[in-house]
Design an enzyme around this catalytic site. Structure first.
Site, PDB file in Angstrom:
ATOM      1  N   GLU A   1       0.838  -1.198   0.000  1.00  0.00           N
ATOM      2  CA  GLU A   1       0.000   0.000   0.000  1.00  0.00           C
ATOM      3  C   GLU A   1       0.877   1.254   0.000  1.00  0.00           C
ATOM      4  O   GLU A   1       1.953   1.262   0.605  1.00  0.00           O
ATOM      5  CB  GLU A   1      -0.898  -0.056   1.256  1.00  0.00           C
ATOM      6  CG  GLU A   1      -1.764   1.128   1.523  1.00  0.00           C
ATOM      7  CD  GLU A   1      -2.837   1.365   0.495  1.00  0.00           C
ATOM      8  OE1 GLU A   1      -2.468   1.518  -0.677  1.00  0.00           O
ATOM      9  OE2 GLU A   1      -4.026   1.444   0.854  1.00  0.00           O
ATOM     10  N   ASP A   2       0.427   2.293  -0.671  1.00  0.00           N
ATOM     11  CA  ASP A   2       1.224   3.514  -0.691  1.00  0.00           C
ATOM     12  C   ASP A   2       1.115   4.280   0.624  1.00  0.00           C
ATOM     13  O   ASP A   2       2.113   4.724   1.180  1.00  0.00           O
ATOM     14  CB  ASP A   2       0.829   4.414  -1.878  1.00  0.00           C
ATOM     15  CG  ASP A   2      -0.655   4.711  -1.916  1.00  0.00           C
ATOM     16  OD1 ASP A   2      -1.441   3.936  -1.338  1.00  0.00           O
ATOM     17  OD2 ASP A   2      -1.047   5.725  -2.528  1.00  0.00           O
TER      18      ASP A   2
ATOM     19  N   ASP B   1      -4.000   5.990   5.881  1.00  0.00           N
ATOM     20  CA  ASP B   1      -4.556   7.228   6.423  1.00  0.00           C
ATOM     21  C   ASP B   1      -5.556   6.819   7.515  1.00  0.00           C
ATOM     22  O   ASP B   1      -5.150   6.526   8.642  1.00  0.00           O
ATOM     23  CB  ASP B   1      -5.214   7.973   5.247  1.00  0.00           C
ATOM     24  CG  ASP B   1      -5.582   9.403   5.563  1.00  0.00           C
ATOM     25  OD1 ASP B   1      -6.103   9.651   6.661  1.00  0.00           O
ATOM     26  OD2 ASP B   1      -5.377  10.286   4.725  1.00  0.00           O
TER      27      ASP B   1
ATOM     28  N   GLY C   1      -6.999   4.052   7.546  1.00  0.00           N
ATOM     29  CA  GLY C   1      -6.848   2.600   7.714  1.00  0.00           C
ATOM     30  C   GLY C   1      -8.045   1.821   7.198  1.00  0.00           C
ATOM     31  O   GLY C   1      -8.040   0.588   7.199  1.00  0.00           O
TER      32      GLY C   1
ATOM     33  N   ASP D   1      -1.990  10.692  -5.751  1.00  0.00           N
ATOM     34  CA  ASP D   1      -2.571  11.704  -6.634  1.00  0.00           C
ATOM     35  C   ASP D   1      -3.397  12.737  -5.881  1.00  0.00           C
ATOM     36  O   ASP D   1      -3.753  12.555  -4.714  1.00  0.00           O
ATOM     37  CB  ASP D   1      -3.501  11.031  -7.654  1.00  0.00           C
ATOM     38  CG  ASP D   1      -4.825  10.606  -7.024  1.00  0.00           C
ATOM     39  OD1 ASP D   1      -4.802   9.921  -5.968  1.00  0.00           O
ATOM     40  OD2 ASP D   1      -5.884  10.975  -7.551  1.00  0.00           O
TER      41      ASP D   1
HETATM   42  C1  PRP Z   1      -5.764   6.278  -1.208  1.00  0.00           C
HETATM   43  C2  PRP Z   1      -4.455   5.578  -0.958  1.00  0.00           C
HETATM   44  C3  PRP Z   1      -4.834   4.433  -0.063  1.00  0.00           C
HETATM   45  C4  PRP Z   1      -6.029   4.975   0.696  1.00  0.00           C
HETATM   46  C5  PRP Z   1      -5.624   5.328   2.088  1.00  0.00           C
HETATM   47  O1  PRP Z   1      -6.385   5.610  -2.241  1.00  0.00           O
HETATM   48  O2  PRP Z   1      -3.858   5.135  -2.156  1.00  0.00           O
HETATM   49  O3  PRP Z   1      -5.236   3.292  -0.792  1.00  0.00           O
HETATM   50  O4  PRP Z   1      -6.500   6.150  -0.004  1.00  0.00           O
HETATM   51  O5  PRP Z   1      -6.681   5.914   2.784  1.00  0.00           O
HETATM   52  P1  PRP Z   1      -7.410   5.258   4.037  1.00  0.00           P
HETATM   53  O6  PRP Z   1      -6.357   4.678   4.931  1.00  0.00           O
HETATM   54  O7  PRP Z   1      -8.104   6.441   4.653  1.00  0.00           O
HETATM   55  O8  PRP Z   1      -8.391   4.219   3.551  1.00  0.00           O
HETATM   56  P2  PRP Z   1      -7.598   6.227  -3.072  1.00  0.00           P
HETATM   57  O9  PRP Z   1      -8.863   5.651  -2.539  1.00  0.00           O
HETATM   58  O10 PRP Z   1      -7.491   7.707  -3.137  1.00  0.00           O
HETATM   59  O11 PRP Z   1      -7.387   5.577  -4.511  1.00  0.00           O
HETATM   60  P3  PRP Z   1      -6.075   5.515  -5.428  1.00  0.00           P
HETATM   61  O12 PRP Z   1      -5.121   4.564  -4.752  1.00  0.00           O
HETATM   62  O13 PRP Z   1      -6.597   4.977  -6.705  1.00  0.00           O
HETATM   63  O14 PRP Z   1      -5.521   6.914  -5.552  1.00  0.00           O
END
Ligand code: PRP
Length: 189
Positions: free
Chosen positions: A104-105, A108, A110, A164
């Site tokens: 995972e990148d 936040d 979670g 992004d």
């Molecule tokens: C972003 C990011 C993580 C997630 C983290 O993805 O890449 O997957 O949010 O947030 P969280 O811990 O609050 O769930 P996003 O849904 O923006 O999609 P993307 O990866 O396609 O940019």
């Protein structure tokens, strides 16, 4: 034309290309050591933010790995778990009795990782671990165990290296704080 990679609105660099590269190498070594001697590890990238991290981490592994990707609808802007979040793209492979690593990148709230983790645990893998490049610890809503963390970062909106804002900035090779003036209050979805 050679792109400059200095994107307007994202000039405050939090992590340079070199810092990211060094840390991803360390993570690859640590994860490889842990799984050495076992069956091939299945690395599962969570689309789309983890594409660059997954590609780089795979190249730093010194053991045999397989790669797959999974995608869910976004939790962005939601503060709690929602039943309407769903799987958009499933894995090509069965994870039953496999050692799997979710890549995972950023963690936040979670919520995304909790959803994926529960969905994959229900398929009875032999083991499940999580590697995240960035951890915004103070934003956590759902406690999810992250086994390998690249960097703890402050609660700022970061972009680049796969992350992004409205689909922009993913290709920058570094991670930068987005200028708050760039952030629009409208729902970006
Ligand atoms: C972003 C990011 C993580 C997630 C983290 O993805 O890449 O997957 O949010 O947030 P969280 O811990 O609050 O769930 P996003 O849904 O923006 O999609 P993307 O990866 O396609 O940019």
């Amino acid at each position: 034309m050679i792109p400059s990679f200095v994107e307007e609105g994202a000039t405050d660099i939090l992590l340079t290309r070199d810092e990211i590269g060094r840390r991803v190498r360390e993570m690859g070594e640590e994860i490889s050591r842990h799984y050495a001697g076992g069956p091939p590890l299945l690395m599962i990238g969570l689309l789309k933010g983890s594409i660059l991290f997954t590609a780089d981490l795979v190249r730093e592994m010194s053991i045999d790995v397989e790669v797959d990707f999974i995608s869910i609808s976004s939790y962005r802007g939601r503060s709690t778990s929602s039943g309407s979040v769903r799987l958009l793209r499933d894995l090509d492979r069965d994870v039953y009795d496999r050692n799997i690593l979710i890549v995972e990148d950023i963690v936040d709230s979670g919520l995304s990782l909790s959803y994926i983790r529960n969905a994959l645990l229900a398929r009875s893998p032999r083991s499940l671990a999580i590697a995240a490049l960035l951890d915004k610890r103070q934003r956590r809503v759902s406690e999810v165990p992250v086994d390998y963390v690249g960097f703890q970062i402050p609660d700022r909106f970061v972009v680049g290296y796969g992350l992004d804002y409205r689909q922009r900035y993913r290709g920058m090779p570094y991670i930068a704080v987005l200028d708050p003036a760039e952030i629009c209050d409208e729902d970006p979805s």
